[in-house]
Design a protein around this motif. Structure first.
Motif, short mmCIF file in Angstrom:
data_model
loop_
_atom_site.label_atom_id
_atom_site.label_comp_id
_atom_site.label_asym_id
_atom_site.label_seq_id
_atom_site.Cartn_x
_atom_site.Cartn_y
_atom_site.Cartn_z
N LEU A 21 0.84 -1.21 0.00
CA LEU A 21 0.00 0.00 0.00
C LEU A 21 0.87 1.26 0.00
CD1 LEU A 21 -2.72 -1.15 2.56
CD2 LEU A 21 -3.06 -0.81 0.12
N CYS A 22 1.91 1.26 0.82
CA CYS A 22 2.79 2.44 0.89
C CYS A 22 3.54 2.64 -0.42
CB CYS A 22 3.76 2.30 2.06
SG CYS A 22 2.96 2.49 3.67
N LEU A 23 3.97 1.56 -1.06
CA LEU A 23 4.66 1.70 -2.35
C LEU A 23 3.72 2.28 -3.41
CD1 LEU A 23 6.73 -1.62 -2.44
CD2 LEU A 23 7.61 0.71 -2.18
N ASN A 24 2.45 1.91 -3.37
CA ASN A 24 1.48 2.48 -4.30
C ASN A 24 1.23 3.95 -4.00
OD1 ASN A 24 -0.34 0.71 -6.37
ND2 ASN A 24 0.70 -0.57 -4.86
N ALA A 25 1.29 4.32 -2.72
CA ALA A 25 1.13 5.74 -2.37
C ALA A 25 2.30 6.55 -2.91
CB ALA A 25 1.03 5.89 -0.86
N ILE A 26 3.50 5.97 -2.91
CA ILE A 26 4.68 6.65 -3.42
C ILE A 26 4.60 6.77 -4.94
CG2 ILE A 26 7.19 6.45 -3.73
CD1 ILE A 26 7.16 5.05 -0.92
N ASP A 27 4.19 5.67 -5.61
CA ASP A 27 4.10 5.67 -7.07
C ASP A 27 2.82 4.98 -7.52
OD1 ASP A 27 4.40 5.67 -9.78
OD2 ASP A 27 6.30 4.58 -9.81
N PRO A 28 1.74 5.75 -7.71
CA PRO A 28 0.45 5.15 -8.11
C PRO A 28 0.50 4.40 -9.44
CG PRO A 28 0.16 7.43 -7.40
CD PRO A 28 1.64 7.19 -7.50
N ARG A 29 1.55 4.66 -10.24
CA ARG A 29 1.65 3.96 -11.53
C ARG A 29 1.90 2.47 -11.36
NH1 ARG A 29 6.21 7.58 -14.11
NH2 ARG A 29 6.93 7.20 -11.99
N ILE A 30 2.18 2.03 -10.13
CA ILE A 30 2.36 0.60 -9.87
C ILE A 30 1.09 -0.17 -10.26
CG2 ILE A 30 2.56 -1.11 -8.00
CD1 ILE A 30 4.59 0.81 -6.69
N GLY A 31 -0.06 0.44 -10.04
CA GLY A 31 -1.29 -0.17 -10.55
C GLY A 31 -2.25 -0.73 -9.52
#
Length: 199
Positions: A21-31
């Motif tokens: 969840l935190c990685l997606n907050a950093i980079d929403p392009r993760i998907g």
């Protein structure tokens, strides 16, 4: 005034999910993140905690049985009938811009709606062309979907489009369950103090 939100960091266990969840907050392009698991595994608590971390980001739950028009937006009938002009009425995607779009039981949604959500989440733009309207608006949100595999699978083609898919299949041990209760009681008795402790 919004109700206090249980902090993401205070959720017991689920470390891999919190990281995703935190990685997606950093980079929403993760998907986005797909969370598989039975009820009672704090899935919505984690998603709400993520929205709270975004600094004013909204937490929008996709209503069960929502139509495509409700999701993407459609013609404003009041303006069409009362003023005789076509005007866009925003949908769920507009409300989720800048926050988290939470889709419970994503595996029970029709495939074309899951495709639509994933497309908009990837592009950050919602384009609508129908009923004499051509409109586009920003729709940058973190997509968090949940599913209980016992209630039906998600097609592999759709599953592959989520940035992360994590399974929560183990029940907490007795010591963890006790800690979950202690933290929940502490939060309920004094949310501001509890949140300050976990800030």
């Amino acid at each position: 005034m919004t109700a206090p939100v249980f902090p993401l960091a205070a959720v017991v266990g689920a470390d891999s999910l919190k990281l995703a969840l935190c990685l997606n907050a950093i980079d929403p392009r993760i998907g986005g993140v797909l969370i598989e698991g039975p009820r009672g595994m704090a899935k919505s608590t984690l998603a709400r905690g993520l929205a709270d971390l975004l600094g004013g980001g909204s937490f929008v739950t996709l209503p069960l049985g929502a139509s495509e028009e409700r999701i993407v937006g459609t013609l404003d009938l009041d303006a069409a009938l009362g003023e005789g002009r076509a005007r866009f009425a925003p949908g769920v995607l507009a409300a989720a811009d800048g926050g988290v779009l939470y889709v419970d039981e994503v595996n029970l949604l029709p495939d074309h709606l899951v495709d639509l959500l994933l497309d908009v989440a990837a592009s950050g733009v919602n384009r609508v062309e129908r009923d004499g309207i051509s409109h586009e608006h920003a729709a940058r949100f973190l997509l968090v979907g949940t599913m209980n595999p016992e209630e039906g699978e998600l097609r592999p083609q759709l599953l592959d489009r989520f940035g992360f898919a994590l399974a929560l299949d183990n029940r907490p041990a007795p010591r963890e369950r006790a800690e979950i209760l202690r933290r929940r009681l502490a939060f309920d008795s004094d949310p501001p103090a509890f949140n300050a402790q976990w800030e």
